[in-house]
Design an enzyme around this catalytic site. Structure first.
Site, PDB file in Angstrom:
ATOM      1  N   SER A 255     -11.494   2.884  -4.458  1.00 39.82           N
ATOM      2  CA  SER A 255     -12.019   4.181  -4.035  1.00 39.82           C
ATOM      3  C   SER A 255     -12.966   4.728  -5.088  1.00 39.82           C
ATOM      4  O   SER A 255     -14.056   5.230  -4.779  1.00 39.82           O
ATOM      5  CB  SER A 255     -10.867   5.165  -3.818  1.00 39.82           C
ATOM      6  OG  SER A 255      -9.940   4.668  -2.875  1.00 39.82           O
TER       7      SER A 255
ATOM      8  N   LYS B  48      -3.143  -7.178   3.703  1.00 42.00           N
ATOM      9  CA  LYS B  48      -2.504  -6.008   4.301  1.00 42.00           C
ATOM     10  C   LYS B  48      -1.914  -6.339   5.667  1.00 42.00           C
ATOM     11  O   LYS B  48      -0.783  -5.935   5.979  1.00 42.00           O
ATOM     12  CB  LYS B  48      -3.502  -4.852   4.429  1.00 42.00           C
ATOM     13  CG  LYS B  48      -4.024  -4.330   3.109  1.00 42.00           C
ATOM     14  CD  LYS B  48      -2.920  -3.894   2.150  1.00 42.00           C
ATOM     15  CE  LYS B  48      -2.184  -2.657   2.593  1.00 42.00           C
ATOM     16  NZ  LYS B  48      -1.230  -2.169   1.568  1.00 42.00           N
TER      17      LYS B  48
ATOM     18  N   SER C  89       1.438  -2.199  -3.810  1.00 46.69           N
ATOM     19  CA  SER C  89       0.682  -3.354  -3.326  1.00 46.69           C
ATOM     20  C   SER C  89      -0.625  -3.409  -4.099  1.00 46.69           C
ATOM     21  O   SER C  89      -1.149  -2.363  -4.487  1.00 46.69           O
ATOM     22  CB  SER C  89       0.387  -3.238  -1.827  1.00 46.69           C
ATOM     23  OG  SER C  89      -0.201  -4.422  -1.329  1.00 46.69           O
TER      24      SER C  89
ATOM     25  N   TYR D  27      -1.965   5.693  -6.840  1.00 44.09           N
ATOM     26  CA  TYR D  27      -2.855   6.763  -6.366  1.00 44.09           C
ATOM     27  C   TYR D  27      -2.197   7.584  -5.250  1.00 44.09           C
ATOM     28  O   TYR D  27      -2.045   8.811  -5.359  1.00 44.09           O
ATOM     29  CB  TYR D  27      -4.143   6.094  -5.885  1.00 44.09           C
ATOM     30  CG  TYR D  27      -5.254   6.976  -5.372  1.00 44.09           C
ATOM     31  CD1 TYR D  27      -5.491   8.251  -5.890  1.00 44.09           C
ATOM     32  CD2 TYR D  27      -6.111   6.488  -4.388  1.00 44.09           C
ATOM     33  CE1 TYR D  27      -6.549   9.022  -5.419  1.00 44.09           C
ATOM     34  CE2 TYR D  27      -7.173   7.241  -3.915  1.00 44.09           C
ATOM     35  CZ  TYR D  27      -7.385   8.509  -4.433  1.00 44.09           C
ATOM     36  OH  TYR D  27      -8.432   9.267  -3.956  1.00 44.09           O
TER      37      TYR D  27
END
Length: 352
Positions: free
Chosen positions: A211, A171, A89, A18
């Site tokens: 998202s 993360k 990731s 993305y």
């Protein structure tokens, strides 16, 4: 001060992603040569946007096969590159049974594999890592312990774990690993981009991401009776891509950079969208937090997440990205409207 040659190729890992898609597009438009890694360059679906970019910029984009968990997989793609943008990731928040296997291991080992390749490939001078505000904090409740009540790049997420907010834990674990590897050598430097919730149009049709699932839940009636009182940081995907490029080519860039256009509640996002798309059942009110906590298991939400986030304030400082990188932000309302319109165009939202 690290000067990056404008003529050397740039490696973008996870090039079909993305954020990465926009990075590749902007680099090609600026005249750069891009080495992009994907799991399978011969895949018939999912890479159409990269093939279109390659056709529009002949000879500038070369795709390489690379898997995050395969040692040495990135060496060939990295040859001759001075700048490496590591975006690859996993980005999934639900639907897995083993959080360590689905999220933490790919994020940490993948980062380690890419950065160990940087240690082997002598041309590399700088790495720009796609981290997240999840590296800064895990829950809105963490703000209570922050002097001044605003999250900055000085803060690190210490509240997430494999069992609580595992995506956030992956993360912060990957970013800590990256800084550890960088500090053990002196040839290449590291700059991190720490975006909030990334929204905005995708270059890939029908791309699957958290998202999109957030936007779907706003518009498909899931929150018709009311939205949880959840406040999030929001940023446009195109601004995140520009932040990577600014971080890559600014010789003085260093350290971490929160990338966030501002904070919005789910109800605020729904209100903006209802103004443009009144035919969809966006939420008109907020659900009392105790009710959200009560039904959390039915909605596949951890009650600990509700307790630590719903109904709690959030403030995020983006000054470093503006002042050090020179980044300017698109209006959030524009971002969410363009994102939802693309979802309609791509058939992800039924026309009403």
């Amino acid at each position: 001060m690290t000067e990056i040659s404008k003529t050397a190729p740039v490696l973008v890992t996870g090039a079909s992603g993305y954020i990465a898609g926009w990075i590749v597009k902007y680099l090609l438009e600026a005249g750069h040569t891009v080495h992009g890694t994907v799991r399978d360059p011969a895949k018939p679906k999912g890479l159409e946007h990269l093939k279109a970019l390659s056709d529009a910029h002949p000879g500038q984009l070369k795709l390489f096969k690379a898997d995050l968990l395969t040692p040495g997989a990135y060496d060939a793609a990295m040859q001759g590159c001075e700048l490496v943008m590591h975006t690859a990731s996993p980005f999934i928040i639900t639907g897995f049974t083993d959080a360590n296997q689905a999220l933490v291991r790919p994020a940490v080992e993948g980062t380690r594999n890419v950065l160990e390749a940087c240690n082997r490939v002598s041309s590399v001078k700088r790495v720009v890592l796609t981290s997240s505000v999840a590296g800064i904090f895990g829950d809105n409740a963490d703000l209570k312990a922050v002097p001044g009540g605003v999250f900055t790049e000085e803060h690190w997420n210490t509240s997430s774990s494999v069992s609580h907010q595992p995506y956030s834990y992956s993360k912060v674990a990957a970013e800590r690993e990256a800084w550890k590897i960088q500090k053990a050598q002196s040839r290449w430097d590291l700059v991190t981009i720490n975006p909030a919730l990334v929204l905005g149009p995708s270059l890939a049709r029908s791309s699957a991401s958290t998202s999109i699932s957030t936007m779907k839940q706003l518009g498909n009636g899931t929150m018709r009776a009311g939205a949880p009182k959840l406040v999030m940081g929001v940023v446009d995907v195109r601004d995140v891509a520009q932040a990577h490029i600014l971080a890559g080519y600014n010789p003085a860039a260093e350290g971490r950079h929160i990338v966030c256009a501002g904070e919005r509640s789910l109800l605020q996002l729904g209100t903006v969208l209802r103004g443009k798309f009144p035919q969809y059942p966006f939420p008109r009110k907020e659900t009392p937090t105790f009710l959200v906590w009560l039904v959390a298991p039915l909605a596949r939400l951890q009650r600990s997440f509700v307790r630590q986030n719903v109904g709690l304030p959030l403030r995020i400082d983006n000054r470093r990205s503006r002042e050090k990188l020179g980044l300017s932000y698109r209006p959030i309302d524009q971002t969410v409207v363009e994102h939802f319109q693309q979802m309609i165009d791509d058939g992800l939202m039924r026309r009403r």
